[in-house]
Write an enzyme that holds these catalytic residues in place. Structure first.
Site, PDB file in Angstrom:
ATOM      1  N   ARG A   1       3.273  66.234   8.613  1.00 36.07           N
ATOM      2  CA  ARG A   1       4.695  66.528   8.566  1.00 36.07           C
ATOM      3  C   ARG A   1       5.488  65.408   9.209  1.00 36.07           C
ATOM      4  NH1 ARG A   1       8.195  71.715  10.693  1.00 36.07           N
ATOM      5  NH2 ARG A   1      10.208  70.742  10.348  1.00 36.07           N
TER       6      ARG A   1
ATOM      7  N   ARG B   1       8.778  70.052   3.702  1.00 38.41           N
ATOM      8  CA  ARG B   1       7.748  69.717   4.665  1.00 38.41           C
ATOM      9  C   ARG B   1       6.358  70.044   4.129  1.00 38.41           C
ATOM     10  NH1 ARG B   1      10.258  73.866   7.952  1.00 38.41           N
ATOM     11  NH2 ARG B   1      11.860  72.324   8.240  1.00 38.41           N
TER      12      ARG B   1
ATOM     13  N   ASP C   1       4.955  73.774   7.881  1.00 35.44           N
ATOM     14  CA  ASP C   1       5.848  74.286   8.926  1.00 35.44           C
ATOM     15  C   ASP C   1       5.138  75.433   9.626  1.00 35.44           C
ATOM     16  OD1 ASP C   1       8.315  74.687  10.352  1.00 35.44           O
ATOM     17  OD2 ASP C   1       8.727  76.390   9.059  1.00 35.44           O
TER      18      ASP C   1
ATOM     19  N   ASP D   1       5.707  78.216  12.590  1.00 35.47           N
ATOM     20  CA  ASP D   1       6.674  78.848  13.489  1.00 35.47           C
ATOM     21  C   ASP D   1       5.976  79.890  14.352  1.00 35.47           C
ATOM     22  OD1 ASP D   1       8.866  77.406  12.573  1.00 35.47           O
ATOM     23  OD2 ASP D   1       9.264  78.835  10.965  1.00 35.47           O
TER      24      ASP D   1
END
Ligand code: ADP
Ligand code: MG
Length: 162
Positions: free
Chosen positions: A84, A93, A96, A98
């Site tokens: 990334r 991207r 990702d 999270d």
């Protein structure tokens, strides 16, 4: 050492995104101090506040002895390992990651907000989360089910097992 149940949202929308998401789920289980619990199915969603092709999304349950900040650092290292490149916020991207939930923690500083600040508004996160645990309580936000209903107008397509 206490073990905390955490949930990580995985998303990709560049290259072979399904393979990236599957590999990332496995890589989460190889982080020192983390054990992979349940993985959701894979889902497809239209980019939201973002540009580029559709996203492939999934959620992983982790049992971890790391604290939240250390876990977040490992997730960012993994994003980098998957290539990334941070350009502008919400840019397309490769991967990702999270940190959605860390036990029942509510936390806010410039590096880390828990629960993830947009979790309760995103069907592509709520659906895989509820697949793993439909009775989940979101710290400060209550049960997951009303949020899921509120986000029902967002198109999220079930692809299949991770
Ligand atoms: P998105 O939240 O839409 O995935 P980005 O990944 O582009 O957006 O940027 C997220 C930024 O927010 C990162 O720089 C990170 O430090 C910060 N952040 C704060 N809380 C969290 C969290 N719980 N999980 C992931 N990133 C977080
Ligand atoms: Mg992120």
């Amino acid at each position: 050492m206490s073990v905390v149940r955490a949930f990580v949202g995985v998303g990709a929308n560049l290259g072979d995104a399904q393979t990236t998401v599957r590999q990332a789920l496995q890589a989460l289980g190889r982080i020192d101090g983390c054990q992979l619990g349940c993985c959701s199915s894979l889902y497809r969603s239209a980019p939201q506040d973002a540009i580029g092709p559709d996203f492939i999304n999934a959620v992983a349950e982790l049992h971890t002895t790391l604290d939240a900040v250390a876990l977040m650092q490992r997730l960012q290292a993994l994003e980098h390992a998957f290539g990334r490149v941070r350009t502008v916020r919400n840019a397309p991207r490769t991967l990702d990651l999270d940190l959605l939930l860390y036990g029942d923690s509510a936390h806010h500083d410039e590096r880390l907000t828990l629960p993830h600040p947009r979790l309760h508004r995103r069907a592509f996160v709520l659906q895989p989360l509820a697949e793993i645990d439909a009775s989940l309580q979101l710290p400060g936000l209550g049960p997951i089910s009303p949020w899921l209903k509120q986000a029902a107008d967002q198109r999220v397509e079930l692809i299949g097992p991770a």
